[in-house]
Design an enzyme around this catalytic site. Structure first.
Site, short mmCIF file in Angstrom:
data_model
loop_
_atom_site.label_atom_id
_atom_site.label_comp_id
_atom_site.label_asym_id
_atom_site.label_seq_id
_atom_site.Cartn_x
_atom_site.Cartn_y
_atom_site.Cartn_z
N ARG A 54 0.84 -1.20 0.00
CA ARG A 54 0.00 0.00 0.00
C ARG A 54 0.88 1.25 0.00
O ARG A 54 0.58 2.23 -0.67
CB ARG A 54 -0.94 0.01 1.21
CG ARG A 54 -1.69 1.34 1.34
CD ARG A 54 -2.78 1.31 2.42
NE ARG A 54 -2.38 0.64 3.62
CZ ARG A 54 -1.59 1.15 4.57
NH1 ARG A 54 -1.07 2.34 4.43
NH2 ARG A 54 -1.33 0.46 5.66
N ASP A 179 -7.67 18.29 -15.58
CA ASP A 179 -7.94 16.91 -15.97
C ASP A 179 -7.49 16.76 -17.42
O ASP A 179 -8.12 17.33 -18.33
CB ASP A 179 -9.42 16.59 -15.80
CG ASP A 179 -9.76 15.13 -16.07
OD1 ASP A 179 -9.01 14.47 -16.83
OD2 ASP A 179 -10.77 14.64 -15.54
N LYS A 204 -8.31 5.30 -19.39
CA LYS A 204 -8.65 5.77 -20.73
C LYS A 204 -7.45 5.65 -21.68
O LYS A 204 -6.96 4.56 -21.93
CB LYS A 204 -9.18 7.19 -20.64
CG LYS A 204 -10.25 7.40 -19.57
CD LYS A 204 -11.46 6.49 -19.71
CE LYS A 204 -12.66 6.92 -18.89
NZ LYS A 204 -12.47 6.94 -17.42
#
Length: 384
Positions: A54, A179, A204
């Site tokens: 993590r 973004d 994406k």
């Protein structure tokens, strides 16, 4: 990163940055470190700084170094999804009483996160046309801490002059977040234009094959990077080793894919612009598109996202989506396959009834890298 690959053109960095051959075996592709914990050489004696995946994992580190190189930042951070990245950023930089400026055309998930989750922490928000500097200035308040920009935006392909808005934001003591998912770092690099943080849904174009969910933050501000890394570990929504590896694999071909996405999209725009069933085409490459000159200035190309409005209204737009066959009806974008969707009922349904509601007659295309003539034939048939 090896000095040999510490600098170079984009295509070279995409393949080599953060991805040195394995020192033990010479493997040219970074291995998938599918492991939760690491042996320590005595209490606190960490090998390479790794103790628990993590906190850090070598495969994720490779991706994060690669992302930082591609965006020209000092540090990249990889997350389990784009919204996980946004959540980490907002929790890091906002406090109760702060204010966020949102674009009038924003991804529905971002809108939902800020208006349904972040607002409950005591954070206010308002909407501005980020393509209009006067609108941005009018939206600013003394308590504004973040101005959020998508360029090109989702789904109306709005364009914001990043450098200009960065000056406005900086003078107000706020941070500019861009973004960059639609453009990808191949077509646009917001940090070089003055942005403070770049956000990606690596699901994406970076991943590129519709087989992974992921997100990323990149910044050139080392102090902010340290804060983000603390919250990344504290919140825990990190990219797993295999997901990191898949995104790295996708990035290797990002440049050639984006060239093909852009070329196919340009051909499709030509056909749509001349079709009697289409009332408007939204694409930054069109000379009459709002912000076209800005896009031409700050982007290498105009990308693979195209939206258009159907002359027959909402039901006609839905019917076009239903009739497509080569274009797959589905949400998301940026994969090698072409997708078609109805934003009002799909990706942007959460914005219905708000200032960010999208037109009902709007159809959004993610243009893939198939043979463009097949795509053109499919669209022509779907339009009737």
């Amino acid at each position: 990163m090896n000095e040999q690959h510490s600098a170079g053109r984009f295509e070279t960095l995409a393949i080599h940055a953060g991805q040195e051959p394995d020192p033990l075996t010479g493997a040219v592709v970074p291995p998938i470190h599918q492991v939760s914990t690491f042996k320590q050489d005595g209490v606190g004696g960490l090998r390479g700084g790794y103790e628990y995946s993590r906190s850090a994992n070598p495969t994720r580190t490779a991706l994060e170094e690669n992302l930082a190189a591609l965006e020209g930042g000092s540090r990249g951070l990889a997350f389990a999804s784009g919204l996980a990245a946004e959540d980490c950023l907002l929790r890091t930089v906002l406090r109760p009483g702060d204010h966020v400026v949102l674009p009038g055309d924003a991804y529905g998930g971002t809108f939902r996160l800020i208006t349904k989750v972040v607002e409950r922490w005591g954070v206010a928000w308002s909407v501005a046309d980020t393509g209009d500097p006067a609108s941005v200035r009018a939206a600013l308040r003394p308590e504004t801490k973040v101005v959020w920009v998508e360029t090109p935006s989702n789904p109306l392909l709005g364009i914001t002059d990043i450098a200009l808005v960065a000056e406005i934001t900086r003078s107000a003591g706020a941070r500019l977040v861009v973004d960059n998912t639609f453009a990808s770092p191949y077509l646009q690099q917001p940090l070089a234009l003055g942005a403070d943080v770049v956000v990606h849904s690596t699901t994406k174009y970076l991943g590129g094959h519709s087989d992974v969910i992921g997100g990323a933050l990149v910044t050139a501000d080392q102090g902010l990077a340290d804060e983000l890394a603390f919250h990344q570990n504290a919140l825990g929504a990190v990219a797993g080793p295999f997901d990191s590896w898949l995104v790295l694999r996708g990035i290797k071909t990002l440049a050639v894919r984006m060239d093909r996405h852009s070329a196919n999209a340009a051909r499709i725009v030509e056909t749509l612009s001349a079709h009697r069933a289409v009332s408007q085409v939204l694409y930054p490459g069109l000379p009459d598109h709002p912000g076209h000159e800005t896009a031409a200035k700050q982007m290498r190309g105009f990308g693979g996202m195209v939206s258009f409005r159907v002359a027959g209204g909402e039901e006609a737009a839905v019917a076009v989506c239903d009739r497509a066959r080569v274009f797959t009806l589905g949400e998301s974008l940026g994969g090698v396959e072409s997708l078609i969707e109805h934003p009002g009922r799909m990706t942007h349904a959460s914005a219905a009834g708000s200032a960010l509601e999208v037109p009902g007659d709007l159809v959004r295309l993610s243009v893939g890298i198939e043979a463009v003539d097949d795509l053109l034939e499919d669209l022509t048939r779907a339009l009737g």
